[in-house]
Design a protein around this motif. Structure first.
Motif, PDB file in Angstrom:
ATOM      1  N   PHE A   1      26.164  31.392  37.719  1.00  0.00           N
ATOM      2  CA  PHE A   1      27.463  31.162  38.348  1.00  0.00           C
ATOM      3  C   PHE A   1      28.444  30.423  37.453  1.00  0.00           C
ATOM      4  O   PHE A   1      29.576  30.845  37.243  1.00  0.00           O
ATOM      5  N   ILE A   2      28.004  29.267  36.924  1.00  0.00           N
ATOM      6  CA  ILE A   2      28.942  28.322  36.305  1.00  0.00           C
ATOM      7  C   ILE A   2      29.664  28.932  35.116  1.00  0.00           C
ATOM      8  O   ILE A   2      30.885  28.786  34.971  1.00  0.00           O
ATOM      9  N   PHE A   3      28.925  29.602  34.232  1.00  0.00           N
ATOM     10  CA  PHE A   3      29.550  30.153  33.033  1.00  0.00           C
ATOM     11  C   PHE A   3      30.696  31.090  33.405  1.00  0.00           C
ATOM     12  O   PHE A   3      31.786  31.019  32.835  1.00  0.00           O
ATOM     13  N   LEU A   4      30.464  31.963  34.367  1.00  0.00           N
ATOM     14  CA  LEU A   4      31.495  32.935  34.741  1.00  0.00           C
ATOM     15  C   LEU A   4      32.714  32.254  35.361  1.00  0.00           C
ATOM     16  O   LEU A   4      33.854  32.667  35.116  1.00  0.00           O
ATOM     17  N   PHE A   5      32.503  31.216  36.147  1.00  0.00           N
ATOM     18  CA  PHE A   5      33.637  30.515  36.728  1.00  0.00           C
ATOM     19  C   PHE A   5      34.425  29.746  35.667  1.00  0.00           C
ATOM     20  O   PHE A   5      35.648  29.647  35.733  1.00  0.00           O
ATOM     21  N   LEU A   6      33.728  29.196  34.677  1.00  0.00           N
ATOM     22  CA  LEU A   6      34.425  28.529  33.580  1.00  0.00           C
ATOM     23  C   LEU A   6      35.251  29.537  32.780  1.00  0.00           C
ATOM     24  O   LEU A   6      36.384  29.264  32.374  1.00  0.00           O
ATOM     25  N   PHE A   7      34.689  30.719  32.565  1.00  0.00           N
ATOM     26  CA  PHE A   7      35.431  31.753  31.843  1.00  0.00           C
ATOM     27  C   PHE A   7      36.617  32.242  32.677  1.00  0.00           C
ATOM     28  O   PHE A   7      37.678  32.573  32.125  1.00  0.00           O
ATOM     29  N   PHE A   8      36.446  32.273  33.985  1.00  0.00           N
ATOM     30  CA  PHE A   8      37.568  32.619  34.861  1.00  0.00           C
ATOM     31  C   PHE A   8      38.719  31.625  34.673  1.00  0.00           C
ATOM     32  O   PHE A   8      39.895  32.012  34.616  1.00  0.00           O
TER      33      PHE A   8
ATOM     34  N   MET B   1      42.333  23.569  41.029  1.00  0.00           N
ATOM     35  CA  MET B   1      41.623  24.707  41.600  1.00  0.00           C
ATOM     36  C   MET B   1      40.987  25.581  40.522  1.00  0.00           C
ATOM     37  O   MET B   1      40.144  26.419  40.832  1.00  0.00           O
ATOM     38  N   VAL B   2      41.410  25.403  39.271  1.00  0.00           N
ATOM     39  CA  VAL B   2      40.851  26.245  38.203  1.00  0.00           C
ATOM     40  C   VAL B   2      40.324  25.416  37.046  1.00  0.00           C
ATOM     41  O   VAL B   2      39.939  25.947  36.019  1.00  0.00           O
TER      42      VAL B   2
ATOM     43  N   PRO C   1      39.358  26.813  45.207  1.00  0.00           N
ATOM     44  CA  PRO C   1      38.071  27.520  45.261  1.00  0.00           C
ATOM     45  C   PRO C   1      37.145  27.217  44.087  1.00  0.00           C
ATOM     46  O   PRO C   1      35.935  27.351  44.216  1.00  0.00           O
ATOM     47  N   VAL C   2      37.683  26.842  42.926  1.00  0.00           N
ATOM     48  CA  VAL C   2      36.820  26.580  41.764  1.00  0.00           C
ATOM     49  C   VAL C   2      36.681  25.079  41.621  1.00  0.00           C
ATOM     50  O   VAL C   2      37.508  24.423  40.990  1.00  0.00           O
ATOM     51  N   MET C   3      35.643  24.522  42.207  1.00  0.00           N
ATOM     52  CA  MET C   3      35.410  23.094  42.138  1.00  0.00           C
ATOM     53  C   MET C   3      34.672  22.775  40.840  1.00  0.00           C
ATOM     54  O   MET C   3      34.489  23.639  39.988  1.00  0.00           O
ATOM     55  N   GLY C   4      34.278  21.518  40.684  1.00  0.00           N
ATOM     56  CA  GLY C   4      33.514  21.157  39.498  1.00  0.00           C
ATOM     57  C   GLY C   4      32.208  21.936  39.423  1.00  0.00           C
ATOM     58  O   GLY C   4      31.710  22.460  40.420  1.00  0.00           O
TER      59      GLY C   4
ATOM     60  N   ILE D   1      30.247  25.784  51.008  1.00  0.00           N
ATOM     61  CA  ILE D   1      30.593  24.529  50.333  1.00  0.00           C
ATOM     62  C   ILE D   1      32.085  24.481  50.063  1.00  0.00           C
ATOM     63  O   ILE D   1      32.743  23.429  50.228  1.00  0.00           O
ATOM     64  N   MET D   2      32.650  25.595  49.656  1.00  0.00           N
ATOM     65  CA  MET D   2      34.076  25.687  49.386  1.00  0.00           C
ATOM     66  C   MET D   2      34.889  25.360  50.644  1.00  0.00           C
ATOM     67  O   MET D   2      35.856  24.588  50.597  1.00  0.00           O
TER      68      MET D   2
END
Length: 662
Positions: free
Chosen positions: A212-219, A260-261, A306-309, A326-327
């Motif tokens: 999950f995390i890698f893709l959200f960081l790239f987002f 949020m990002v 939507p993109v928390m820590g 959680i969101m």
């Protein structure tokens, strides 16, 4: 003595540091080599390959944990040793990559991919026949390389905690206290368990990081490429700039939107603060206050959906709760957090008589939404896909695609093929500190679970609290804040969720999600809690302010953040657990009014400047209103109104709070 003088001469005053230097000083992950020489092509290849690997697995589904994790970590370790020097500050002096870091990088790659190459043998045969000498050597190197990589790009404190955990595992049989003693482990047993199984380094933190995390960081990286940061700043000023204290209020709104990002308090403070802090100083705010506003607002970004820590994704796995839940659970606490900071800014602005910017000098909200409103489409998409039950991996992948398409709309954000390649590389580089933190935290988790330390600490906290929920929450808060002074948010959450949260769940019947949200919150606000408050220090560098006093002001502005977690533990409806709509509505309304009492008490202004006794009454009124007890809320309302009436009868200094434009 000569060395010390020479070193001191090279130290620049805080106010003379550039934005990049401030970021590198207070954000360890930003101190990487920019001048790589010929090795830049190796970094480019590894970085692009790592990002493409995650995009591919996001589309087809992740591999088995013992394959996905080692590819993720092994490639990241290789990149870390090529990018991060052995000592902080050397990245500015060195050209290229020293030979010893090249050796470490390729050793890390080899050690990382050892698990992948020998996957079947490690899973099947080793259970029966045990580990070979080569396995033990590789496992030992893996543990040591993870610790060194974490030291370089995360910092020494997490290595110190992991080191103590290892010593505890090895020599626990020599501890005289029965409460903490255990049978002890040999190094061979400990190293192989930590590195060749999913009990340690490749446990839940790395598994979540590699999916999950890698893709959200790239987002987040892709979204920044669309120019959304400047859009958020413009929207914030269009919405709030003309009102009382509009410059500071815009900083709060912009940081909430950017949060949020973005998952980094320090990076968000420096990125937004470079624009907002000079604006606030020009409007008449003191440097310490201007820096505190940005630091406190930016720190709240990690709790803003939507993109928390990154820790929020690990929470989803630890609590067996869908990330979408959680969101949603974070929405009300996040709104209350930013409302608290916003109200603090309002009362300080009233106190100092700072007005807003003329409407003619502000961007038009309607025009902004007409011309650039499409920039929020990726955020809408990620909300929608998560709420419709899609996995976080699929939601992130779809949002990345939409962000890329959005970047094509305007010529200035349209990426060339080379820029796309560099963006892929940047996505990998952005994830490196999180990967290192998760891997090092995995060592701590492995030791805690295998030695039973977590249960012992949980029992100790319950005993220390004497069965009192408030006292146990207080001691838990202190533990989170102390750990947060040295550990990044992700590692802090992993440690406290393993060792501390169980005390709340098992000993005091606190709902699992409420307990984990509690430690998550306090791990985050450690960034603005004196004496070690890195986000505040970074803001002070931009403002040319006193760092410690900036931390104190940030603490007072974000006081709500220290109250809200207690509220949702005592009233889980605030995080949408067992919701009764009418009662929840009443609680939210009284909590919002309570924020007025708390914020005005911390600033010392409601309708007029407050006397000391009035500030005490206002603070008590705020706490009573925020509590989930209706009777207390009524008493709090009476106290708040009484102070407002008393102040309004004094000689008029400014407009009344209830008629002033907020």
């Amino acid at each position: 003595m000569k060395w010390r003088k020479k070193k001191d001469m090279k130290e620049k005053p805080l106010e003379e540091l550039s934005q990049e230097e401030i970021l590198e000083k207070y954000d360890r992950e930003s101190s990487y080599r920019k001048n790589l020489g010929k090795w830049s092509w190796v970094v480019l290849f590894l970085g692009v390959s790592l990002t493409l690997f995650h995009l591919y697995t996001g589309y087809r589904g992740a591999f088995e944990a013992r394959i996905q994790g080692p590819i993720h970590l092994g490639t990241a370790l290789g990149l870390i040793f090529l990018l991060y020097p052995i000592k902080k500050g050397l990245h500015r002096k060195q050209k290229g990559v020293p030979w010893y870091d090249v050796v470490l990088a390729f050793t890390a790659l080899g050690v990382g991919y050892y698990n992948v190459i020998n996957y079947e043998e490690l899973v099947a045969q080793k259970i029966v026949f045990g580990y070979s000498q080569m396995d033990i050597i590789v496992a030992s190197l893996g543990v040591l390389l993870v610790l060194e990589a974490a030291r370089r790009c995360v910092g020494l404190p997490i290595v110190a905690v992991a080191g103590v955990a290892i010593l505890y595992a090895l020599y626990g049989n020599h501890i005289p206290t029965k409460m903490f003693a255990h049978r002890g482990f040999s190094w061979e047993k400990l190293a192989t368990d930590l590195y060749l199984t999913t009990k340690g380094i490749f446990s839940t933190p790395i598994q979540v990081s590699s999916t999950f995390i890698f893709l959200f960081l790239f987002f987040g990286v892709m979204l920044i490429r669309t120019g959304v940061g400047q859009f958020f700043n413009d929207v914030a000023f269009a919405l709030t700039g003309r009102f009382i204290g509009g410059q500071a209020k815009a900083a709060v709104v912009a940081s909430a939107l950017e949060g949020m990002v973005s998952g980094s308090s320090v990076a968000n403070t420096v990125g937004s603060g470079a624009f907002t802090i000079p604006m606030m100083k020009k409007a008449g705010y003191k440097p310490e206050f201007a820096a505190a506003v940005e630091a406190s607002a930016s720190t709240g970004g990690q709790i803003m959906p939507p993109v928390m820590g990154a820790a929020a994704f690990i929470m989803a796995s630890y609590t067996n709760t869908p990330y979408s839940q959680i969101m949603l659970a974070a929405i009300i606490p996040a709104i209350l957090y930013f409302l608290g900071v916003f109200l603090g800014v309002h009362f300080e602005s009233k106190k100092q008589g700072i007005i807003g910017t003329p409407k003619s000098q502000l961007p038009s909200f309607r025009k902004l939404m007409t011309e650039r409103g499409y920039l929020i489409l990726p955020l809408i998409v990620i909300f929608y896909t998560l709420l419709t039950g899609k996995t976080p991996m699929r939601a992130a992948l779809v949002a990345i695609l939409v962000a890329f398409l959005v970047s094509l709309v305007r010529k200035e954000t349209r990426m060339t093929p080379w820029q796309i390649v560099k963006t892929l590389e940047e996505g990998a580089r952005t994830a490196l500190p999180v990967i290192a933190a998760c891997a090092a935290a995995g060592i701590i988790v492995g030791v805690v679970v295998q030695t039973g330390l977590g249960g012992r600490i949980a029992n100790g906290i319950i005993t220390l609290g004497g069965g009192s929920l408030i006292l146990t929450l207080f001691f838990t808060m202190i533990a989170c804040l102390i750990l947060g002074m040295g550990l990044p948010t992700t590692a802090n959450y992993i440690v406290t969720a393993t060792m501390v949260a169980p005390a709340l769940v098992l000993g005091l019947d606190v709902p699992v999600l409420a307990a984990h949200m509690f430690v998550f919150y306090f791990g985050i606000v450690a960034d603005i809690t004196p004496p070690v408050c890195l986000a505040a220090y970074a803001g002070a560098g931009l403002a040319g302010a006193n760092p410690f006093m900036t931390g104190v002001r940030a603490f007072t502005l974000a006081t709500a953040a220290y109250i809200i977690p207690y509220v949702f533990v005592m009233n889980p409806q605030m995080i949408l657990i067992d919701v009764k709509p009418l009662f929840l509505t009443i609680c939210v309304v009284t909590a919002i009014i309570g924020m007025i009492g708390v914020s005005s008490a911390m600033v010392g202004y409601l309708v007029r400047k407050a006397y000391v006794w009035e500030r005490i009454v206002l603070f008590i009124a705020g706490l009573l209103l925020i509590s989930p007890n209706i009777t207390f809320s009524v008493i709090g309302s009476v106290l708040l109104i009484a102070v407002a009436v008393i102040q309004s009868r004094r000689p008029k200094e400014t407009n009344n709070l209830f008629t002033a434009t907020i």
